[in-house]
Scaffold this motif. Structure first.
Motif, short mmCIF file in Angstrom:
data_model
loop_
_atom_site.label_atom_id
_atom_site.label_comp_id
_atom_site.label_asym_id
_atom_site.label_seq_id
_atom_site.Cartn_x
_atom_site.Cartn_y
_atom_site.Cartn_z
N THR A 76 0.70 -1.20 0.01
CA THR A 76 0.24 -0.06 0.51
C THR A 76 0.88 1.24 0.06
O THR A 76 0.80 2.13 -1.31
N HIS A 91 -10.65 0.47 4.03
CA HIS A 91 -9.57 0.69 3.50
C HIS A 91 -10.03 0.61 1.98
O HIS A 91 -9.62 -0.53 1.10
N ARG A 125 -9.64 -5.05 6.89
CA ARG A 125 -10.16 -4.26 7.04
C ARG A 125 -10.84 -4.44 5.51
O ARG A 125 -12.04 -3.04 4.95
N ARG A 144 -5.89 -12.62 5.57
CA ARG A 144 -4.73 -13.50 6.67
C ARG A 144 -5.54 -12.22 7.54
O ARG A 144 -6.10 -12.14 8.35
N GLN A 160 -5.57 -11.46 11.86
CA GLN A 160 -5.07 -10.11 11.42
C GLN A 160 -4.78 -10.61 13.28
O GLN A 160 -5.27 -9.93 14.60
C1 NCD Z 1 -4.22 -6.12 4.19
C2 NCD Z 1 -4.22 -4.15 5.20
O1 NCD Z 1 -3.42 -3.53 5.58
O2 NCD Z 1 -5.42 -4.23 6.06
N1 NCD Z 1 -3.17 -5.50 2.96
C3 NCD Z 1 -2.90 -4.67 2.06
O3 NCD Z 1 -2.58 -3.46 2.30
N2 NCD Z 1 -2.82 -5.26 0.82
C4 NCD Z 1 -4.18 -7.12 4.85
C5 NCD Z 1 -3.11 -7.96 5.86
O4 NCD Z 1 -2.54 -7.16 6.87
O5 NCD Z 1 -3.51 -9.08 5.86
#
Ligand code: NCD
Length: 430
Positions: free
Chosen positions: A141, A218, A255, A317, A319
């Motif tokens: 990101t 997100h 998220r 994943r 968290q």
């Molecule tokens: C995710 C996040 O940070 O929400 N990753 C992302 O930005 N692609 C997913 C995660 O951390 O598991």
């Protein structure tokens, strides 16, 4: 040529037609339409006849007259105004979008693709500076927002983690945000607390983008996920309306799935199967929202039942960093999305997605690497699309989206047409 593809893809999106239905409407063979949609550098790519182009334009015009009635000739308000939050050009939640504004954004994303894929360059944001504030772990990101801004001609200043920011000295969100606003032209913020990015946004008049606020939202990830689904579906001849989406993993703290399920709810007649270990289920307010749009939701702890017949499998994943002392039970190896199971219960045209990172450590039971050579795996198409999507968001929020197409020049350096060693599996599909 890429303009031709964008034009046809946008027309299908607006008319909500699959390739089969669209070619029937135009009275052309499906195979002809496929060749017009192929990348310009493919040997089978063809130019569409001018008459077809005029016909498509006429259908679009006719359709917009029918749907908007008398208002059809009234100029649309700029996209930035239609998606603004509290009158400001910000992106805090996917709730700022409706289906029309999303599709307008996707049109801008299509325009960005040649730059994102390094065939073209543009400098529309020359002189602009992005402030990137990441108070939580991030690779894609943070880097993709930075790369997207640079590819528009801007520069990036960033700070990562609390340790190296003045927040470690007790500085408030308000002060940090106001100070940064004097240094940069747009802020991208990731922070572990839900609602914190909205607090940053209240303290400034420059655009702010939420890159993840704890377990909240997100939005840019969900937008790139939906864009990817649409692009994959366009190739597969499917529509988002009526599709079956299976979401797997940590649906409580994830998220990305919170934002994605909201966005998907803007479409019609979806079926969601939600597969989570007990205690990590999707929050009730989101279930209510999805149900209020008339979609079907089934919740199950069984991966096999939940994945059966899905058009999209979206794995996430666990968290762990957000757990407040919970012990997860039932997150066993049977929970892992792996090739044998996908072959047994999914379809040849199911797409497999994940926001990444996937946890590859023993016992993590995340999306399995044994799917790496399976063309259904769309995870790197998601990450690649992330650049064009984030470029489009910056361009819209900073009001330069209409300058991009005419500003493009050929890239002066050479880069491989396929950036990954396994990308050839998908060559020519798009
Ligand atoms: C995710 C996040 O940070 O929400 N990753 C992302 O930005 N692609 C997913 C995660 O951390 O598991």
């Amino acid at each position: 040529m890429s303009q031709q593809q964008d034009f046809l893809r946008d027309a299908m999106r607006r008319l909500n037609l699959t390739r089969d239905a669209f070619s029937a409407r135009l009275g052309v063979r499906r195979r002809a339409l496929d060749t017009w949609l192929l990348p310009a550098d493919s040997s089978e790519s063809r130019s569409m006849p001018e008459m077809v182009e005029r016909f498509v334009a006429e259908i679009l015009q006719h359709e917009s007259r029918n749907t908007d009635g008398a208002a059809s000739n009234a100029p649309q308000r700029p996209l930035v105004q239609r998606i603004s939050a509290e009158g400001k050009p910000q992106l805090l939640s996917v709730s700022q979008f409706d289906r029309d504004s999303l599709e307008d954004l996707f049109r801008v994303v299509d325009v960005m693709q040649p730059v994102a894929r390094r065939q073209k360059v543009t400098r529309v944001l020359e002189g602009a500076v992005l402030g990137s504030l990441f108070f939580e772990a991030s690779t894609r990101t943070r880097v993709s927002f930075g790369s997207a801004f640079c590819r528009l001609g801007g520069s990036v200043c960033d700070t990562t983690g609390f340790t190296f920011s003045s927040m470690a000295k007790g500085e408030s969100i308000y002060d940090t945000s106001r100070v940064m606003s004097g240094y940069v032209d747009v802020l991208v913020v990731r922070h572990p607390e839900q609602g914190s990015v909205a607090e940053f946004a209240r303290a400034t008049n420059i655009p702010v983008i939420n890159a993840g606020d704890g377990p909240g939202e997100h939005p840019s990830q969900a937008i790139l996920d939906l864009y990817t689904i649409q692009r994959e579906f366009s190739r597969l001849g499917k529509l988002v309306d009526g599709t079956h989406v299976a979401m797997v993993g940590d649906l409580k703290y994830g998220r990305t799935v919170h934002s994605l399920i909201k966005l998907l709810s803007l479409y019609r007649n979806l079926k969601f199967t939600l597969i989570a270990p007990a205690s990590l289920e999707m929050p009730a307010h989101l279930l209510e929202l999805v149900a209020s749009h008339g979609h079907v939701i089934e919740q199950t702890p069984s991966l096999e039942d939940g994945l059966r017949g899905a058009d999209v499998v979206y794995a996430t994943r666990i968290q762990k960093e957000r757990f407040a002392g919970e012990e997860i039970e039932g997150y066993t190896p049977e929970f892992q999305v792996r090739k044998a199971l996908v072959d047994a219960v999914c379809k040849p045209d199911t797409i497999l997605m994940h926001p990444l990172p996937r946890d590859g450590r023993p016992g993590a039971n995340d999306l399995s690497v044994d799917l790496n050579h399976d063309p259904r795996l769309a995870i790197f198409r998601q990450t690649d699309n992330g650049i064009a999507v984030r470029m489009a968001l910056f361009a819209v929020l900073l009001g330069v989206e209409h300058q991009v197409a005419r500003s493009m020049r050929d890239a002066g350096w050479r880069s491989p047409s396929l950036v990954g060693p396994d990308d050839a599996v998908f060559d020519g599909l798009d």
